[in-house]
Design a protein around this motif. Structure first.
Motif, PDB file in Angstrom:
ATOM      1  N   GLN A 230       0.843  -1.189   0.000  1.00  0.00           N
ATOM      2  CA  GLN A 230       0.000   0.000   0.000  1.00  0.00           C
ATOM      3  C   GLN A 230       0.879   1.241   0.000  1.00  0.00           C
ATOM      4  O   GLN A 230       1.890   1.306   0.705  1.00  0.00           O
ATOM      5  CB  GLN A 230      -0.898   0.045   1.239  1.00  0.00           C
ATOM      6  CG  GLN A 230      -2.017  -0.974   1.271  1.00  0.00           C
ATOM      7  CD  GLN A 230      -3.162  -0.626   0.323  1.00  0.00           C
ATOM      8  OE1 GLN A 230      -3.299   0.511  -0.105  1.00  0.00           O
ATOM      9  NE2 GLN A 230      -3.970  -1.625  -0.001  1.00  0.00           N
ATOM     10  N   LYS A 231       0.489   2.211  -0.801  1.00  0.00           N
ATOM     11  CA  LYS A 231       1.018   3.568  -0.710  1.00  0.00           C
ATOM     12  C   LYS A 231      -0.165   4.456  -0.351  1.00  0.00           C
ATOM     13  O   LYS A 231      -1.158   4.501  -1.086  1.00  0.00           O
ATOM     14  CB  LYS A 231       1.645   4.017  -2.033  1.00  0.00           C
ATOM     15  CG  LYS A 231       2.920   3.298  -2.403  1.00  0.00           C
ATOM     16  CD  LYS A 231       3.509   3.881  -3.693  1.00  0.00           C
ATOM     17  CE  LYS A 231       4.796   3.173  -4.081  1.00  0.00           C
ATOM     18  NZ  LYS A 231       5.390   3.737  -5.321  1.00  0.00           N
ATOM     19  N   ILE A 232      -0.042   5.156   0.766  1.00  0.00           N
ATOM     20  CA  ILE A 232      -1.183   5.894   1.302  1.00  0.00           C
ATOM     21  C   ILE A 232      -0.800   7.358   1.486  1.00  0.00           C
ATOM     22  O   ILE A 232       0.222   7.669   2.108  1.00  0.00           O
ATOM     23  CB  ILE A 232      -1.641   5.296   2.644  1.00  0.00           C
ATOM     24  CG1 ILE A 232      -1.973   3.813   2.455  1.00  0.00           C
ATOM     25  CG2 ILE A 232      -2.834   6.056   3.208  1.00  0.00           C
ATOM     26  CD1 ILE A 232      -2.110   3.050   3.743  1.00  0.00           C
ATOM     27  N   LEU A 284       2.709   7.188   3.407  1.00  0.00           N
ATOM     28  CA  LEU A 284       3.066   5.932   4.054  1.00  0.00           C
ATOM     29  C   LEU A 284       3.225   4.860   2.988  1.00  0.00           C
ATOM     30  O   LEU A 284       2.322   4.655   2.168  1.00  0.00           O
ATOM     31  CB  LEU A 284       1.989   5.522   5.051  1.00  0.00           C
ATOM     32  CG  LEU A 284       2.201   4.192   5.776  1.00  0.00           C
ATOM     33  CD1 LEU A 284       3.339   4.308   6.788  1.00  0.00           C
ATOM     34  CD2 LEU A 284       0.920   3.745   6.479  1.00  0.00           C
ATOM     35  N   MET A 285       4.363   4.173   2.990  1.00  0.00           N
ATOM     36  CA  MET A 285       4.577   3.013   2.133  1.00  0.00           C
ATOM     37  C   MET A 285       4.712   1.808   3.038  1.00  0.00           C
ATOM     38  O   MET A 285       5.553   1.807   3.948  1.00  0.00           O
ATOM     39  CB  MET A 285       5.832   3.199   1.279  1.00  0.00           C
ATOM     40  CG  MET A 285       5.771   4.384   0.344  1.00  0.00           C
ATOM     41  SD  MET A 285       7.340   4.718  -0.515  1.00  0.00           S
ATOM     42  CE  MET A 285       7.532   3.227  -1.490  1.00  0.00           C
ATOM     43  N   VAL A 286       3.902   0.779   2.818  1.00  0.00           N
ATOM     44  CA  VAL A 286       3.895  -0.366   3.721  1.00  0.00           C
ATOM     45  C   VAL A 286       3.717  -1.657   2.933  1.00  0.00           C
ATOM     46  O   VAL A 286       2.975  -1.696   1.948  1.00  0.00           O
ATOM     47  CB  VAL A 286       2.801  -0.200   4.808  1.00  0.00           C
ATOM     48  CG1 VAL A 286       1.424  -0.026   4.199  1.00  0.00           C
ATOM     49  CG2 VAL A 286       2.823  -1.344   5.801  1.00  0.00           C
ATOM     50  N   GLN A 287       4.410  -2.680   3.362  1.00  0.00           N
ATOM     51  CA  GLN A 287       4.306  -3.981   2.707  1.00  0.00           C
ATOM     52  C   GLN A 287       4.335  -5.085   3.757  1.00  0.00           C
ATOM     53  O   GLN A 287       4.834  -4.908   4.858  1.00  0.00           O
ATOM     54  CB  GLN A 287       5.445  -4.206   1.713  1.00  0.00           C
ATOM     55  CG  GLN A 287       6.804  -4.392   2.363  1.00  0.00           C
ATOM     56  CD  GLN A 287       7.907  -4.668   1.359  1.00  0.00           C
ATOM     57  OE1 GLN A 287       8.152  -3.880   0.443  1.00  0.00           O
ATOM     58  NE2 GLN A 287       8.588  -5.794   1.518  1.00  0.00           N
ATOM     59  N   SER A 288       3.790  -6.240   3.392  1.00  0.00           N
ATOM     60  CA  SER A 288       3.914  -7.438   4.224  1.00  0.00           C
ATOM     61  C   SER A 288       3.992  -8.653   3.314  1.00  0.00           C
ATOM     62  O   SER A 288       3.537  -8.641   2.171  1.00  0.00           O
ATOM     63  CB  SER A 288       2.731  -7.569   5.195  1.00  0.00           C
ATOM     64  OG  SER A 288       1.508  -7.769   4.504  1.00  0.00           O
ATOM     65  N   PHE A 302      -2.487  -2.472  10.985  1.00  0.00           N
ATOM     66  CA  PHE A 302      -1.458  -1.459  11.222  1.00  0.00           C
ATOM     67  C   PHE A 302      -1.879  -0.113  10.647  1.00  0.00           C
ATOM     68  O   PHE A 302      -1.820   0.923  11.328  1.00  0.00           O
ATOM     69  CB  PHE A 302      -0.136  -1.916  10.607  1.00  0.00           C
ATOM     70  CG  PHE A 302       0.901  -0.829  10.495  1.00  0.00           C
ATOM     71  CD1 PHE A 302       1.578  -0.378  11.618  1.00  0.00           C
ATOM     72  CD2 PHE A 302       1.203  -0.265   9.262  1.00  0.00           C
ATOM     73  CE1 PHE A 302       2.534   0.624  11.519  1.00  0.00           C
ATOM     74  CE2 PHE A 302       2.151   0.735   9.154  1.00  0.00           C
ATOM     75  CZ  PHE A 302       2.820   1.188  10.282  1.00  0.00           C
ATOM     76  N   VAL A 303      -2.324  -0.098   9.397  1.00  0.00           N
ATOM     77  CA  VAL A 303      -2.697   1.148   8.735  1.00  0.00           C
ATOM     78  C   VAL A 303      -3.902   1.791   9.418  1.00  0.00           C
ATOM     79  O   VAL A 303      -3.903   3.002   9.707  1.00  0.00           O
ATOM     80  CB  VAL A 303      -2.987   0.903   7.240  1.00  0.00           C
ATOM     81  CG1 VAL A 303      -3.570   2.152   6.586  1.00  0.00           C
ATOM     82  CG2 VAL A 303      -1.713   0.471   6.511  1.00  0.00           C
ATOM     83  N   ALA A 304      -4.911   0.996   9.718  1.00  0.00           N
ATOM     84  CA  ALA A 304      -6.110   1.540  10.360  1.00  0.00           C
ATOM     85  C   ALA A 304      -5.801   2.115  11.733  1.00  0.00           C
ATOM     86  O   ALA A 304      -6.382   3.127  12.151  1.00  0.00           O
ATOM     87  CB  ALA A 304      -7.177   0.457  10.461  1.00  0.00           C
ATOM     88  N   PRO A 316      -5.510   5.473  -0.355  1.00  0.00           N
ATOM     89  CA  PRO A 316      -4.626   4.329  -0.606  1.00  0.00           C
ATOM     90  C   PRO A 316      -4.525   3.944  -2.080  1.00  0.00           C
ATOM     91  O   PRO A 316      -5.441   4.178  -2.879  1.00  0.00           O
ATOM     92  CB  PRO A 316      -5.306   3.214   0.187  1.00  0.00           C
ATOM     93  CG  PRO A 316      -6.767   3.546   0.077  1.00  0.00           C
ATOM     94  CD  PRO A 316      -6.857   5.052   0.035  1.00  0.00           C
ATOM     95  N   ARG A 317      -3.395   3.344  -2.396  1.00  0.00           N
ATOM     96  CA  ARG A 317      -3.189   2.676  -3.682  1.00  0.00           C
ATOM     97  C   ARG A 317      -2.455   1.383  -3.403  1.00  0.00           C
ATOM     98  O   ARG A 317      -1.700   1.281  -2.440  1.00  0.00           O
ATOM     99  CB  ARG A 317      -2.353   3.528  -4.634  1.00  0.00           C
ATOM    100  CG  ARG A 317      -2.997   4.830  -5.081  1.00  0.00           C
ATOM    101  CD  ARG A 317      -1.998   5.666  -5.863  1.00  0.00           C
ATOM    102  NE  ARG A 317      -0.935   6.156  -5.011  1.00  0.00           N
ATOM    103  CZ  ARG A 317       0.261   6.550  -5.444  1.00  0.00           C
ATOM    104  NH1 ARG A 317       0.564   6.465  -6.732  1.00  0.00           N
ATOM    105  NH2 ARG A 317       1.169   6.998  -4.602  1.00  0.00           N
ATOM    106  N   GLY A 318      -2.631   0.395  -4.267  1.00  0.00           N
ATOM    107  CA  GLY A 318      -1.897  -0.853  -4.104  1.00  0.00           C
ATOM    108  C   GLY A 318      -2.821  -2.032  -3.913  1.00  0.00           C
ATOM    109  O   GLY A 318      -4.005  -1.993  -4.253  1.00  0.00           O
ATOM    110  N   GLY A 319      -2.285  -3.104  -3.346  1.00  0.00           N
ATOM    111  CA  GLY A 319      -3.036  -4.333  -3.163  1.00  0.00           C
ATOM    112  C   GLY A 319      -2.088  -5.511  -3.135  1.00  0.00           C
ATOM    113  O   GLY A 319      -0.908  -5.372  -2.841  1.00  0.00           O
TER     114      GLY A 319
END
Length: 502
Positions: A230-232, A284-288, A302-304, A316-319
């Protein structure tokens, strides 16, 4: 013009007058010009040895670079007669016995990520900046979006090939391995976080991961089947000081709570770009790891949790993406405001969250009247597998932090040098005012990252603490690094403004 290569020598030499000269005389940070008598671009390790021997015989000043992403003037100052540009040493292959992966220093992070995945289905915890060269990244320890799962890049290092200059000023190529004893063992250890430009010129690294991080007979960890990414965007228009402090404070708090290695949460990595208000947003850039965080529940929680109970919401963007696509999506390529730019940076390791007063300082500087479209504080996930090792296991001593910050500004106009550097210094030094303007090792912080070098740490006007620059970068490991320096570079051939001292 280019000096022709002698018969049988496939080495390029570029001197003033060549159309490529202007490009080579600048690395990533255009504050600094690199103006040697010539550049040599070797393609083989033996060519590095030969060129270095000629330079040593003639008592020339010499330096080298791989990707050219050093933030300080380590390559061009003091003024060099010869710069070895290692971009042509970029091969990636298994060793002859098939037990290690050999990577030359001019290979970039992006090239290595692709080769490891496509050829072996494996991964290393490489950085997010895809154009960075492996030579400097590994020498400084190296970390990236997989580090909470897999540790530092240097934790996977099995051997280093390096051209060194001995007491008799003879250049020779040596290989130091993880299981070596004595001075060779110390040379290997020094390359697990001792920084570039200190002991010799690395011509290759060999990697083999710790056994608990390998599976299925692989040399390196298996790449995940996919990434949740996600890039938020959080528009500054939605934020006041209280909500800003809430978002940033919760980012740190989550990492303090989820610091243990080997947990599902350790598969999550986030970078929070706290851009100056003139850029109009935070990102915010986040990955798992999608094999561990199936369905992305850990990432979503985490994001919420960052904005829960506030009026702020992210865009948000991504998936869910396949491994290599997701890695590339989350990378920070050389582009945009940093291209052709002048820049300055600082860093800090964080053991605990900033205080309310520190967040107030940060908010004030990020919302100040400053032309800061490319000014930001980047806060990165840390801990997890990184912290499994002790502080002396490698030359990188910071092994119990939960976050790492990079303080950065970039600009184009040389007339803005004082303005931009002044903003950066003021924000950083006020944030760390309680410890003399720098992140002294203590309950809250643990010094700085040598791959984000900052010569201000040597300046008493900016480092008003009792901690020296080498305390901040190397802690108690510095004296051991000095012993390696005396053994392997007794004439101090390799030196710069933050090099290990004899």
């Amino acid at each position: 013009m280019t000096k022709p290569a002698p018969p049988g020598k496939a080495v390029r030499e570029i001197v003033p007058g060549d159309s490529r000269w202007a490009e080579l005389t600048h690395s990533d940070n255009h504050r600094f010009a690199i103006v040697p008598d010539r550049f040599v671009l070797p393609r083989k390790g033996h060519q590095v040895v030969a060129a270095l021997q000629d330079a040593v015989d003639d008592r020339l000043e010499v330096s080298c670079r791989s990707g050219g992403h050093c933030g300080e003037d380590f390559i061009g100052a003091p003024r060099r007669n010869l710069v070895l540009d290692l971009c042509g040493l970029n091969r990636i292959a298994a060793t002859d016995d098939g037990q290690r992966i050999r990577v030359e220093p001019g290979a970039t992070v992006g090239e290595v990520q692709k080769a490891l995945f496509r050829d072996w289905g494996t991964a290393l915890p490489l950085g997010a900046c895809s154009a960075v060269g492996m030579g400097g990244l590994v020498a400084g320890g190296g970390y990236g979006p997989l580090s909470r799962q897999l540790g530092l890049v240097a934790d996977h290092l099995a051997a280093v090939e390096i051209a060194v200059v001995d007491e008799g000023r003879k250049v020779r190529a040596v290989t130091a391995r993880a299981d070596d004893d004595g001075e060779l063992g110390e040379l290997f250890w020094a390359h697990t976080g001792g920084g570039g430009g200190n002991f010799g010129i690395v011509t290759a690294y060999e990697f083999r991961s710790p056994a608990h991080l390998r599976s299925g007979g692989r040399i390196l960890p298996k790449a995940a089947g996919g990434l949740n990414v996600q890039k938020i965007i959080y528009p500054w228009a939605m934020l006041d000081e209280a909500t800003f402090a809430t978002l940033v404070g919760r980012f740190f708090a989550w990492h303090e709570e989820h610091d243990r290695a080997g947990t599902p949460e350790a598969s999550l990595f986030a970078t929070f770009f706290l851009h100056h208000k003139s850029a109009q947003f935070l990102q915010l850039m986040v990955q798992s790891d999608a094999d561990i965080d199936v369905g992305g529940a850990i990432l979503a929680e985490f994001v919420a949790g960052l904005t829960e109970g506030t009026a702020v919401f992210g865009i948000p963007r991504g998936g869910l993406m396949t491994w290599l696509t997701g890695t590339r999506y989350m990378s920070q390529a050389d582009c945009g405001d940093v291209m052709g730019a002048r820049s300055a940076s600082k860093s800090a390791y964080h053991r605990s969250a900033p205080t309310g007063d520190q967040l107030a300082v940060l908010y004030r500087h990020l919302t100040s009247d400053h032309p800061g479209q490319a000014s930001y504080v980047m806060v990165n996930s840390y801990g997890g597998e990184i912290n499994r090792r002790g502080s002396a296991a490698t030359a990188s001593p910071q092994r119990d932090s939960t976050a790492k910050s990079s303080w950065f500004t970039a600009w184009l106009d040389p007339a803005q040098d004082d303005l931009q550097i002044g903003w950066l210094r003021a924000a950083y030094e006020e944030f760390f005012a309680a410890t003399g303007g720098v992140p002294v090792s203590g309950a809250a912080t643990d010094g700085c990252y040598i791959n984000y070098p900052d010569v201000d740490l040597k300046d008493a006007r900016h480092n008003r603490s009792t901690a020296t620059w080498h305390d901040l970068y190397y802690g108690a490991n510095y004296e051991r690094l000095r012993r390696a320096k005396r053994a392997w570079d007794p004439h101090d051939v390799f030196h710069h403004s933050l090099s290990i001292e004899l």
